[in-house]
Design a protein around this motif. Structure first.
Motif, PDB file in Angstrom:
ATOM      1  N   ALA A   1     -35.908   9.189   9.480  1.00 46.53           N
ATOM      2  CA  ALA A   1     -34.981  10.006  10.271  1.00 46.53           C
ATOM      3  C   ALA A   1     -33.541   9.561  10.043  1.00 46.53           C
ATOM      4  O   ALA A   1     -32.621  10.392   9.965  1.00 46.53           O
ATOM      5  N   ALA A   2     -33.321   8.249   9.930  1.00 45.74           N
ATOM      6  CA  ALA A   2     -31.966   7.733   9.683  1.00 45.74           C
ATOM      7  C   ALA A   2     -31.472   8.177   8.314  1.00 45.74           C
ATOM      8  O   ALA A   2     -30.307   8.585   8.157  1.00 45.74           O
ATOM      9  N   LEU A   3     -32.337   8.112   7.306  1.00 45.74           N
ATOM     10  CA  LEU A   3     -31.952   8.543   5.966  1.00 45.74           C
ATOM     11  C   LEU A   3     -31.633  10.027   5.953  1.00 45.74           C
ATOM     12  O   LEU A   3     -30.677  10.466   5.308  1.00 45.74           O
ATOM     13  N   ARG A   4     -32.433  10.820   6.686  1.00 44.65           N
ATOM     14  CA  ARG A   4     -32.157  12.255   6.761  1.00 44.65           C
ATOM     15  C   ARG A   4     -30.787  12.502   7.394  1.00 44.65           C
ATOM     16  O   ARG A   4     -30.045  13.388   6.970  1.00 44.65           O
ATOM     17  N   GLU A   5     -30.422  11.709   8.400  1.00 46.28           N
ATOM     18  CA  GLU A   5     -29.119  11.858   9.041  1.00 46.28           C
ATOM     19  C   GLU A   5     -27.987  11.628   8.038  1.00 46.28           C
ATOM     20  O   GLU A   5     -27.002  12.370   8.002  1.00 46.28           O
ATOM     21  N   TRP A   6     -28.140  10.582   7.217  1.00 47.05           N
ATOM     22  CA  TRP A   6     -27.135  10.321   6.179  1.00 47.05           C
ATOM     23  C   TRP A   6     -27.088  11.469   5.174  1.00 47.05           C
ATOM     24  O   TRP A   6     -26.000  11.948   4.808  1.00 47.05           O
TER      25      TRP A   6
ATOM     26  N   ALA B   1     -49.578  27.851   5.531  1.00 47.79           N
ATOM     27  CA  ALA B   1     -48.718  28.154   6.670  1.00 47.79           C
ATOM     28  C   ALA B   1     -48.361  26.912   7.469  1.00 47.79           C
ATOM     29  O   ALA B   1     -47.204  26.721   7.879  1.00 47.79           O
ATOM     30  N   GLU B   2     -49.340  26.010   7.693  1.00 51.20           N
ATOM     31  CA  GLU B   2     -49.063  24.813   8.484  1.00 51.20           C
ATOM     32  C   GLU B   2     -48.140  23.843   7.752  1.00 51.20           C
ATOM     33  O   GLU B   2     -47.381  23.099   8.380  1.00 51.20           O
ATOM     34  N   HIS B   3     -48.190  23.859   6.428  1.00 51.82           N
ATOM     35  CA  HIS B   3     -47.300  22.997   5.659  1.00 51.82           C
ATOM     36  C   HIS B   3     -45.881  23.561   5.633  1.00 51.82           C
ATOM     37  O   HIS B   3     -44.907  22.810   5.745  1.00 51.82           O
ATOM     38  N   ALA B   4     -45.766  24.871   5.499  1.00 51.67           N
ATOM     39  CA  ALA B   4     -44.440  25.499   5.530  1.00 51.67           C
ATOM     40  C   ALA B   4     -43.757  25.237   6.871  1.00 51.67           C
ATOM     41  O   ALA B   4     -42.550  24.969   6.927  1.00 51.67           O
ATOM     42  N   ALA B   5     -44.527  25.273   7.941  1.00 54.09           N
ATOM     43  CA  ALA B   5     -43.962  25.041   9.273  1.00 54.09           C
ATOM     44  C   ALA B   5     -43.499  23.602   9.454  1.00 54.09           C
ATOM     45  O   ALA B   5     -42.663  23.320  10.318  1.00 54.09           O
ATOM     46  N   ALA B   6     -44.048  22.676   8.633  1.00 55.04           N
ATOM     47  CA  ALA B   6     -43.711  21.254   8.775  1.00 55.04           C
ATOM     48  C   ALA B   6     -42.618  20.804   7.820  1.00 55.04           C
ATOM     49  O   ALA B   6     -42.243  19.624   7.826  1.00 55.04           O
ATOM     50  N   ILE B   7     -42.078  21.722   7.005  1.00 54.17           N
ATOM     51  CA  ILE B   7     -41.027  21.338   6.058  1.00 54.17           C
ATOM     52  C   ILE B   7     -39.778  20.843   6.795  1.00 54.17           C
ATOM     53  O   ILE B   7     -39.228  19.787   6.469  1.00 54.17           O
ATOM     54  N   LYS B   8     -39.329  21.583   7.787  1.00 52.37           N
ATOM     55  CA  LYS B   8     -38.134  21.197   8.516  1.00 52.37           C
ATOM     56  C   LYS B   8     -38.371  19.864   9.233  1.00 52.37           C
ATOM     57  O   LYS B   8     -39.316  19.727  10.013  1.00 52.37           O
ATOM     58  N   GLY B   9     -37.526  18.888   8.951  1.00 53.18           N
ATOM     59  CA  GLY B   9     -37.660  17.578   9.568  1.00 53.18           C
ATOM     60  C   GLY B   9     -38.661  16.676   8.887  1.00 53.18           C
ATOM     61  O   GLY B   9     -38.871  15.538   9.314  1.00 53.18           O
ATOM     62  N   GLY B  10     -39.298  17.169   7.816  1.00 48.28           N
ATOM     63  CA  GLY B  10     -40.309  16.380   7.127  1.00 48.28           C
ATOM     64  C   GLY B  10     -39.733  15.512   6.022  1.00 48.28           C
ATOM     65  O   GLY B  10     -38.516  15.439   5.812  1.00 48.28           O
ATOM     66  N   THR B  11     -40.621  14.840   5.313  1.00 52.74           N
ATOM     67  CA  THR B  11     -40.257  13.954   4.202  1.00 52.74           C
ATOM     68  C   THR B  11     -41.196  14.224   3.037  1.00 52.74           C
ATOM     69  O   THR B  11     -42.405  14.383   3.234  1.00 52.74           O
ATOM     70  N   LEU B  12     -40.636  14.284   1.821  1.00 48.83           N
ATOM     71  CA  LEU B  12     -41.436  14.493   0.627  1.00 48.83           C
ATOM     72  C   LEU B  12     -41.629  13.173  -0.125  1.00 48.83           C
ATOM     73  O   LEU B  12     -40.769  12.297  -0.093  1.00 48.83           O
ATOM     74  N   ALA B  13     -42.758  13.050  -0.790  1.00 45.63           N
ATOM     75  CA  ALA B  13     -43.041  11.880  -1.625  1.00 45.63           C
ATOM     76  C   ALA B  13     -43.774  12.352  -2.872  1.00 45.63           C
ATOM     77  O   ALA B  13     -44.439  13.386  -2.867  1.00 45.63           O
ATOM     78  N   ILE B  14     -43.637  11.573  -3.955  1.00 41.17           N
ATOM     79  CA  ILE B  14     -44.329  11.864  -5.209  1.00 41.17           C
ATOM     80  C   ILE B  14     -45.138  10.641  -5.605  1.00 41.17           C
ATOM     81  O   ILE B  14     -44.627   9.518  -5.587  1.00 41.17           O
ATOM     82  N   SER B  15     -46.394  10.844  -5.956  1.00 46.19           N
ATOM     83  CA  SER B  15     -47.233   9.750  -6.443  1.00 46.19           C
ATOM     84  C   SER B  15     -47.753  10.068  -7.837  1.00 46.19           C
ATOM     85  O   SER B  15     -47.853  11.234  -8.234  1.00 46.19           O
TER      86      SER B  15
END
Length: 231
Positions: free
Chosen positions: A43-48, A192-206
């Motif tokens: 959340a702090a990183l998103r704020e920056w 649909a549930e993933h699209a709804a969770a995009i806002k405020g979420g965090t992405l990662a790649i493995s």
């Protein structure tokens, strides 16, 4: 920038340095691991990120010159040794300002790339690995059922796949959004549930076996973790 109330000042400042790519590869990798397990730090990183993204609000999108990226990198990283008679603090400030300008420039380049496809994202994420060998820009437009991506840099190893994960806001368990296609740009369908969770979420790649994780959770190394920024 008011600062997050859920983490201490040192960690909040560290998140700012991460956002501006001021950490070295080892420090960035260690921060990436913390992001996996600390929602407050994400959340702090998103704020920056959101604060820096607004730096481009007053600029009109233009076609970036081909030499722009090389020039930015030269300005940011060529002068690592302070000149005689000039304090290290001065150079630290100079690198900080140059990095902030670079962030704004990347946002502008992203906007221009999307404008070519008449796509106006409401949320974005710039996923850059610690060693900067992989750079994938993701964008989402509110109400859509797909995530757009632009692969600016990096390829997948032979017999391997890059898998994209989403941490919903406040959650410590990620859900798979699928394997990232090999092409330079494209879309990833969203449930649909993933699209709804995009806002405020965090992405990662493995880095996963060919075709993606066989377990539903990351089995290979997590290469990058990036909060999704509102525009």
């Amino acid at each position: 920038m008011s600062g997050s109330t859920d983490i201490d000042k040192d960690d909040f400042a560290l998140a700012g340095e991460y956002a501006l790519h001021l950490l070295d590869a080892d420090e960035r990798a260690a921060f990436d691991q913390r992001l996996l397990n600390e929602p407050a730090l994400r959340a702090a990183l998103r704020e920056w990120d959101e604060d820096f993204a607004t730096m481009a609000d007053e600029f009109e999108p233009i076609t970036p010159p081909e030499h722009l990226k090389a020039k930015i990198e030269l300005e940011m990283f060529a002068a690592n040794t302070p000149s005689h008679g000039v304090s290290a603090h001065f150079w630290s400030i100079r690198r900080f300002i140059a990095s902030a300008v670079a962030v704004a420039a990347l946002v502008m380049i992203g906007f221009y790339s999307y404008n070519l496809n008449r796509f106006s994202p409401t949320q974005v994420a710039d996923m850059v690995t610690a060693d900067e060998t992989l750079f994938i820009h993701a964008g989402y437009q509110a109400g859509d059922d797909e995530l757009h991506f632009i692969r600016h840099k990096g390829t997948t190893g032979e017999g391997r796949s890059l898998e994209l994960w989403l941490f919903p806001a406040g959650e410590s368990v990620a859900v798979s959004l699928g394997v990232i296609p090999e092409q330079e740009r494209g879309v990833i369908p969203l449930a649909a549930e993933h699209a709804a969770a995009i806002k405020g979420g965090t992405l990662a790649i493995s880095d996963e076996p060919l075709g993606g994780s066989p377990t539903g959770q990351a089995t290979g190394p997590v290469l990058v973790v990036t909060p999704i920024t509102d525009l």
